[in-house]
Structures are given as structure tokens and as C-alpha cells.
Design an enzyme around this catalytic site. Structure first.
Site, PDB file in Angstrom:
ATOM      1  N   GLU A   1     -15.717   1.594  -9.908  1.00 14.89           N
ATOM      2  CA  GLU A   1     -16.847   1.504  -8.980  1.00 14.89           C
ATOM      3  C   GLU A   1     -18.180   1.319  -9.686  1.00 14.89           C
ATOM      4  O   GLU A   1     -19.049   0.584  -9.220  1.00 14.89           O
ATOM      5  CB  GLU A   1     -16.914   2.748  -8.085  1.00 14.89           C
ATOM      6  CG  GLU A   1     -15.897   2.754  -6.956  1.00 14.89           C
ATOM      7  CD  GLU A   1     -14.494   3.115  -7.378  1.00 14.89           C
ATOM      8  OE1 GLU A   1     -14.304   3.515  -8.546  1.00 14.89           O
ATOM      9  OE2 GLU A   1     -13.564   3.006  -6.555  1.00 14.89           O
TER      10      GLU A   1
ATOM     11  N   HIS B   1     -12.229  12.139   1.159  1.00 11.30           N
ATOM     12  CA  HIS B   1     -12.097  10.777   1.685  1.00 11.30           C
ATOM     13  C   HIS B   1     -12.731  10.609   3.060  1.00 11.30           C
ATOM     14  O   HIS B   1     -12.451   9.630   3.739  1.00 11.30           O
ATOM     15  CB  HIS B   1     -10.615  10.397   1.817  1.00 11.30           C
ATOM     16  CG  HIS B   1      -9.934  10.030   0.533  1.00 11.30           C
ATOM     17  ND1 HIS B   1      -9.894  10.852  -0.558  1.00 11.30           N
ATOM     18  CD2 HIS B   1      -9.241   8.926   0.171  1.00 11.30           C
ATOM     19  CE1 HIS B   1      -9.200  10.263  -1.527  1.00 11.30           C
ATOM     20  NE2 HIS B   1      -8.791   9.101  -1.114  1.00 11.30           N
TER      21      HIS B   1
HETATM   22  C1  LIG Z   1     -12.791   6.337  -7.566  1.00 10.37           C
HETATM   23  C2  LIG Z   1     -11.763   5.889  -6.598  1.00 10.37           C
HETATM   24  N1  LIG Z   1     -11.700   4.590  -6.272  1.00 10.37           N
HETATM   25  C3  LIG Z   1     -10.779   4.142  -5.398  1.00 10.37           C
HETATM   26  C4  LIG Z   1      -9.886   4.997  -4.848  1.00 10.37           C
HETATM   27  C5  LIG Z   1      -8.847   4.504  -3.849  1.00 10.37           C
HETATM   28  N2  LIG Z   1      -7.524   4.552  -4.472  1.00 10.37           N
HETATM   29  C6  LIG Z   1      -6.714   5.583  -4.268  1.00 10.37           C
HETATM   30  S1  LIG Z   1      -5.347   5.475  -5.170  1.00 10.37           S
HETATM   31  C7  LIG Z   1      -5.806   4.017  -5.842  1.00 10.37           C
HETATM   32  C8  LIG Z   1      -4.918   3.335  -6.819  1.00 10.37           C
HETATM   33  C9  LIG Z   1      -4.757   4.126  -8.045  1.00 10.37           C
HETATM   34  O1  LIG Z   1      -3.859   3.522  -8.865  1.00 10.37           O
HETATM   35  P1  LIG Z   1      -3.262   4.239 -10.117  1.00 10.37           P
HETATM   36  O2  LIG Z   1      -4.327   4.921 -10.887  1.00 10.37           O
HETATM   37  O3  LIG Z   1      -2.455   3.255 -10.845  1.00 10.37           O
HETATM   38  O4  LIG Z   1      -2.336   5.398  -9.522  1.00 10.37           O
HETATM   39  P2  LIG Z   1      -1.101   5.313  -8.539  1.00 10.37           P
HETATM   40  O5  LIG Z   1      -1.657   5.358  -7.143  1.00 10.37           O
HETATM   41  O6  LIG Z   1      -0.337   4.086  -8.829  1.00 10.37           O
HETATM   42  O7  LIG Z   1      -0.327   6.557  -8.799  1.00 10.37           O
HETATM   43  C10 LIG Z   1      -7.038   3.629  -5.355  1.00 10.37           C
HETATM   44  C11 LIG Z   1      -7.725   2.399  -5.701  1.00 10.37           C
HETATM   45  C12 LIG Z   1      -9.983   6.356  -5.199  1.00 10.37           C
HETATM   46  N3  LIG Z   1      -9.162   7.281  -4.678  1.00 10.37           N
HETATM   47  N4  LIG Z   1     -10.912   6.773  -6.081  1.00 10.37           N
END
Ligand SMILES: Cc1ncc(C[n+]2csc(CCOP(=O)(O)OP(=O)(O)O)c2C)c(N)n1
Lengths: 339, 328
Positions: free
Chosen positions: A70, A139
Site C-alpha cells: 500500500e 476490516h
Molecule cells: C495491508 C493489507 N493489504 C491488503 C490486504 C487484503 N488481503 C488480505 S489477504 C491478502 C493476500 C495475502 O497473501 P499472502 O501474504 O500470500 O497470504 P495468503 O493469504 O496466501 O495466506 C490480501 C491482499 C490486507 N489484509 N492487508
């Protein structure tokens, strides 16, 4: 070609309204770009599908699906804006703006002023939020007051799909940073389709319902709650005027004050926690300007002073209610000055 | 360098199997209840990542610290949170780990070392350093594990925390569960290097890439990192390879995942593979079946407990905001 003329739909929802605005703006000006997580068609066109089809249509240089970064998203959007592009940066959920606050507050908001007007930041940040989804404490927050408090930032929120489209187009065309707040639970909400080219000017409120006894000032989905309350109270002989702010900051003082001068009573409603919310500023301005003519102190409705809880009955109790709005309206009507 | 392939004791393997089964069956039960409409929550499946969490947590002491994410149910169960308390929290009950106030994305249970579950990508890493600083200063010998996804390595907090941890030789393990997707975005479309473990070098940190779906490799990697941290030799970045077999959220479309990839992921399903491996090692079928039956019974009991528990009182909104009750 004999293809049947494409007829515009009579009704659209928020997703369609926002998509239409982005599509129109990108078609009209190649400097309009979008950045955000998952927004490309390879990622399914965004978590809420608002950008679906745009990366295919305008290419990956204009629809940039970003890493989860972000700070880098907003920072890059600030840089691109200074250099003449018109970026629309998407922050998936409003709580994640916290990660990018430095770029928003110290840079986007202030660069025009600090550069003595040599640079400006025509940036739009789209983000969404809202309680009632069962997402819990990180959220669901409505953080508009933070941004409203920073000179240099404009904050807008629509109560219906047409306004979402019109506000987004105006925000993209504005020469300063604008934060457009969406509501997750409203994405599917239907409304009248706006005519092509429809814009909602920034800084202009709308009278969503005319009335004579009390003015309710709201924005976003609280407008719909206010309208429902106004309808119910009409049956009891109370005539409620509903002002849909549309722009939260800087808000349309002329429209608000004219309405309250007419009705003599006002209630401000927002989903954000009541304490230190935008309602305090609005109520205060009304008190300052209309102290003599007010028939009662301005009422303020907001959500509970706690993080958004997870447990469904707690979350329901946390959010402001229509019952609270009608009670606040009645309190302004029943108000008696102390002798 | 300990041998990555040295097979741990049979007791350890069975312990990992029990944790794996608990995660796998709990995840399955959550999804079944969601499908049947008996539960309505936002749920982040861990299908495919069970062995990884189980083997990591099996290498820890009960009092070691854990920080995890929204996709943390595997980590939490493997770390030892009682199923009843976890289920009650996931269903928003007053009897849950956090009185129903935190919910699935925000599980805390200090008794088992689960200190923070964050819904904000990457935010756990700097906090893990703080737990590790406390351990370093107190000399309590605890190790902190912070679990996160591949997508999280692109957020500033990751980089700041890695540098600080190495600078101060903190007893912390950065456990990246590389499940090949960050929400809807494929790994190669969000990360500039072929492996997240490559990033460790930028901070002078030890980095190990391992097969998170292989209980032996995963356990040995975890154990080595834990021993290192406990000995005061500093942090390790582990990149554990796995695959998110389902969508980002329960019920969410994941047609953006290439068909071949999903097929390969299903073929490599770590849970049945681990079971076969144990049978090949002459563990009796009956012994595995007994573990599975015990786990099912534990989950049955937990679900009943949760569903029969009361919701919190609305007055709870005024408690725990700060130490003092908020005036009504
Ligand atoms: C700072 C932030 N940006 C965006 C999100 C929305 N979001 C939640 S999970 C996710 C994907 C995360 O991917 P990863 O780190 O690979 O973990 P996974 O969900 O695959 O376990 C996103 C973009 C968030 N929770 N926090």
C-alpha cells in the site's frame, strides 16, 4: 453493421456505476491510470470486480495490478500524479490506508502547498469498508474523519450508484487528492442509471428528501437509513428533510445551513464512531452559524465507542440504528429550554 | 548443518500427524458447516497447508510465541489452542478465546503462546520482533515464530522487521508459507525475485527454503531454526513451499488459478501423502485410525460446545476498550 443499438440499463448497482466512471475516464484521457491489488483481469478483475475488463481494454500499463504494498501504491500514485498522470489508486479495504498514511497525509495532501503551487497531486484513492460483514476489528472501520481533518484532502461518499459514478468522475477530473469511500454491503444496491457523462460536483450536497420540521444530514448508507426513518415518521406527522452530503470534506455548508435555517432542527448521522467524528464538525458549524434560530441542540448519531466487534449480536449492537435516528429526531422536537 | 532428510523419531512424526489431522479435519468441518448454512462467517481455508503448520509447531515449546494471520487456523490449532475455545471464538461466543470480540481473524490465546492474529498483511513481523526483544531481555529462552504468506514479503513491514531482527540477533523465525498466491495474484506477478528466501541475503539473515508439504523436511528445517534462535544465534527466514488448494476465502471463485496448477496441487496433497508415508514406515493402520477418531471426537465436542455457548452480552462493548469500563 446491423448490431442492435446497445440500450443503457435503467438500473445499475454501485459496482457498475464505479466501473462506468473508470471506463469513461480512461477512454477520455490516456493519463488516467489505475493501481491496486488484484485489479487486473488475470486476477479476476478485482476482488469486487469493479475493474473487470479494464486491463484487457486499456492494457497493463494503465491498469496496474500491484503487489501487496500500500505504501508503494500510494507513493507511486503521488509521483505519477505530480508528473501529469491522473492515477486512481485502490486500497482494497479502508483499514489498509494505515499502511500508506505517510504518503497520503504528509505528501499527497501537502505537496501543492509546500511547493508553493508548483506541483499538484490529482490523485484519487478509492477504498471500501463498513461494518456488518462479520470481518471484525481490522476490516470494518470508517476513517473518513482522519482525512477530513487534513487540509488538502477531499473526502467523498455516495449513497446511490449514480452518485458513485458521478463523484468518481469528478474526483478523477479534480486537480487535488480525493478519497472516495465505498461500502462493501452497498455494492449490490440498485439505483437509477445516470445519463452518459453524469457528474456530481465536489463540495455539493443534495436534498435527498424535502421536509420542514427537522434536517437529517448524512452520507453513504446512512442516507438510506435516514430516508427510511423519514418515510416512517411522515406517517406520524413529522416532516424530515434529508441532506445527502456526498462530499464529506469540505462539506457544503450553504446547503446544510439553508436547510437547518428552514427547519430549525438538525441531526447528523454517520456510521463512524460518534466521538470525534465528522458529525462534531458539522454540528459545531450549525451551532456557530444558527445559534439564534435553532429550536434544539443538534443531535449526533454514530456507532459505539469501541473497535468493531466480531460476534454477530455485538456487531449489530455496535452500528448506529434507525431507532437511534428517530429517537434523536424526536429529541430535537421534544426539546424544552431550561427556564 | 543437520541432515534435512534425517527422519525424526516415530513419536515426533506421530505428533505431527495428529496436529496435521486436527487441522485438516477442523478445516473440513468449518467448510462443511458453511456449506450446510449452519455457520455464516468469513473463513480462510488452510487446505493444503496442514503439514507445514503442524511440523513447524511440533518443533516449538508450548511457551514459545506465535503470531499468525487471518489464514491462521492451522497454526493456532497446531500450537495447541484447545479446539473448544477456538470454535467458540470462530462462532462469536462468549466462551471463545477472546469472548467473541476478536473473531476468526483475531485469535489470541497467551496460554498457548498465540499472542496476535492479524488481519493486516505483514503487520505481524514487527510485532514478532517485539516479543523476541522481550525474550532476549528477560532471558526466558522463548522463541517467536511469525507466520505469513508469500504476498506479505512485498510490504514495507517485512523489510523493516527483517533488518531489525538480524541487526539485534533476535530469537525470531520468519515463517513464510508460500502457497503460490496472494489473494488473486500469482506469485510471479507480485514478487520480483524467484524465491522469497533470496531476500534474506539482503539483510545478512540465514534463509532456508524447504518443502512445507514434506513433514520430515519441514520439521528438520523448523527445528534447526528454533535451535539457532534459542541458542542466541539469531533469526531465520524459512520459505516453506506449499499450495493453497482452495480459494482465498471460503466460497470465493478461484478460476484465476491455472487448471494444471490446481491439478498438480491436488496430486501433491500433503495429507494423504503423509499418511501413506507413515504406513510405509510400518506404523499400523489402526494407530492412525485411532488418532483420526480421537481428532473427530475432539471436533464434535468443540462444535457442540461452541454452538451451545451463549453470545456475549452487549455490555461487552464497553469492556476491554481500555482498562476501565467505558461509561454507557
Ligand atoms: C495491508 C493489507 N493489504 C491488503 C490486504 C487484503 N488481503 C488480505 S489477504 C491478502 C493476500 C495475502 O497473501 P499472502 O501474504 O500470500 O497470504 P495468503 O493469504 O496466501 O495466506 C490480501 C491482499 C490486507 N489484509 N492487508
Amino acid at each position: 453493421m446491423n448490431a442492435p443499438a446497445q440500450t443503457a440499463p435503467a438500473k445499475i448497482n454501485f459496482v457498475q456505476g464505479l466501473h462506468m466512471a473508470l471506463d469513461e475516464a480512461m477512454a477520455a484521457d490516456e493519463n488516467v491510470i489505475a493501481l491496486g491489488e488484484d485489479i487486473g483481469d488475470e486476477q479476476g478483475g478485482g476482488v469486487f470486480k469493479i475493474t473487470k475488463g479494464l486491463s484487457t481494454k486499456y492494457g497493463r500499463h494503465r491498469i496496474r495490478a500491484t503487489p501487496i504494498s500500500e505504501q508503494a501504491i500510494i507513493g507511486a500514485a503521488v509521483g505519477a500524479a505530480i508528473a501529469g498522470l491522473r492515477p486512481v489508486a485502490e486500497i482494497m479495504l479502508m483499514n489498509f490506508v494505515t499502511v500508506a498514511m505517510d504518503q497520503i497525509v504528509n505528501h499527497a495532501a501537502k505537496l501543492r502547498f509546500m511547493s508553493g503551487g508548483q506541483t499538484n497531486v490529482p490523485l484519487v484513492i478509492r477504498t471500501t469498508t463498513g461494518a456488518g460483514v462479520g470481518f471484525g476489528g481490522q476490516h470494518s472501520d470508517m476513517l473518513e474523519a482522519w482525512f477530513a481533518h487534513v487540509p488538502g484532502l477531499k473526502v467523498v461518499m455516495a449513497s446511490n450508484p449514480a452518485d458513485a459514478k458521478g463523484l468518481l468522475l469528478s474526483a478523477i477530473e479534480d486537480d487535488d487528492p480525493v478519497i472516495l469511500i465505498e461500502n462493501i454491503l452497498a455494492y449490490g444496491q440498485q439505483g437509477e442509471a445516470p445519463p452518459p457523462g453524469y457528474r456530481v460536483p465536489l463540495g455539493k450536497a443534495a436534498i435527498a428528501r424535502a421536509g420542514t420540521d427537522v434536517t437529517v444530514i448524512a452520507y453513504g448508507r446512512a442516507v438510506n437509513d435516514a430516508l427510511a426513518v423519514a418515510e416512517a415518521m411522515a406517517g406520524e406527522g413529522v416532516s424530515v428533510e434529508v441532506v445527502d452530503l456526498r462530499t464529506i470534506a469540505p462539506f457544503d455548508e450553504a446547503t446544510v445551513l439553508a436547510s437547518v435555517e428552514k427547519t430549525g432542527r438538525a441531526v447528523v448521522v454517520h456510521e463512524a464512531v460518534r466521538a470525534y467524528g465528522t458529525g462534531a464538525e458539522i454540528a459545531s458549524r450549525i451551532h456557530e452559524e444558527l445559534f439564534d434560530t435553532l429550536k434544539a441542540p443538534v443531535g449526533r448519531i454514530g456507532s459505539t465507542y469501541s473497535p468493531v466487534p466480531f460476534s454477530p449480536p455485538l456487531e449489530k449492537a455496535w452500528i448506529y440504528s434507525q431507532a437511534q435516528i428517530s429517537a434523536a429526531i424526536r429529541a430535537t422536537i421534544d426539546f424544552k429550554r431550561r427556564a | 548443518m543437520p541432515d534435512q532428510n534425517a527422519v525424526p523419531d516415530r513419536a515426533i512424526l506421530l505428533d505431527i500427524f495428529r496436529r496435521t489431522t486436527l487441522i485438516n479435519r477442523s478445516d473440513e468441518r468449518f467448510r462443511a458447516l458453511l456449506t450446510q448454512g449452519k455457520l455464516a462467517i468469513v473463513y480462510y481455508p488452510v487446505r493444503g497447508q496442514e503439514v507445514l503448520s503442524a511440523a513447524m509447531m511440533a518443533a516449538l515449546r508450548p511457551d514459545d510465541y506465535l503470531i499468525t494471520t487471518y489464514r491462521g487456523v492451522g497454526d493456532q490449532l497446531a500450537k495447541g489452542i484447545p479446539s473448544k475455545l477456538l470454535w467458540a471464538e470462530f462462532t462469536g461466543r462468549a466462551t471463545g478465546t477472546c469472548k467473541g470480540k476478536g473473531g476468526p481473524m483475531h485469535i489470541t490465546h497467551p496460554e498457548t503462546g498465540v499472542m496476535v492474529t492479524t488481519g493486516v498483511v505483514g503487520s505481524g513481523l514487527p510485532i514478532a520482533n517485539g516479543l523476541a526483544i522481550a525474550s532476549q531481555n528477560k532471558g526466558d529462552g522463548r522463541v517467536t515464530v511469525v507466520s505469513f504468506g508469500d504476498g506479505a514479503s512485498n510490504i514495507g513491514a517485512f523489510h523493516e522487521a527483517m533488518n531489525m531482527a538480524q541487526l539485534w540477533k533476535l530469537p525470531v523465525i520468519f515463517l513464510c508459507q508460500n502457497n503460490k498466491f496472494g489473494e488473486h495474484t500469482a506469485f510471479a506477478d507480485h514478487t520480483s525475485v524467484p524465491s522469497i528466501v533470496d531476500r534474506a541475503a539482503g539483510y545478512g539473515m540465514k534463509g532456508v527454503k524447504t518443502d512445507g508439504n514434506d513433514p520430515v523436511a519441514m520439521y528438520n528445517t523448523a527445528k534447526a531454526a528454533v535451535d539457532r534462535a534459542r541458542a542466541g544465534d539469531g533469526p531465520t527466514l524459512i520459505e516453506a513451499m506449499t499450495f493453497r488448494m482452495l480459494g482465498h476465502l471460503f466460497g470465493a471463485d478461484f478460476s484465476y488459478v491455472p487448471k494444471e496448477m490446481t491439478a498438480a496441487g491436488i496430486a501433491d496433497d500433503p495429507v494423504p501423502a503423509f499418511r501413506r508415508q507413515l504406513l510405509e514406515m510400518q506404523v499400523a493402520e489402526a494407530e492412525l485410525a485411532a488418532i483420526e477418531a480421537e481428532v473427530e471426537a475432539e471436533i464434535d465436542e468443540a462444535v457442540t460446545f461452541a454452538m451451545e455457548s451463549p453470545f456475549p452480552e452487549v455490555s461487552e462493548l464497553r469492556l476491554d476498550v481500555v482498562a476501565q469500563e467505558i461509561a454507557a
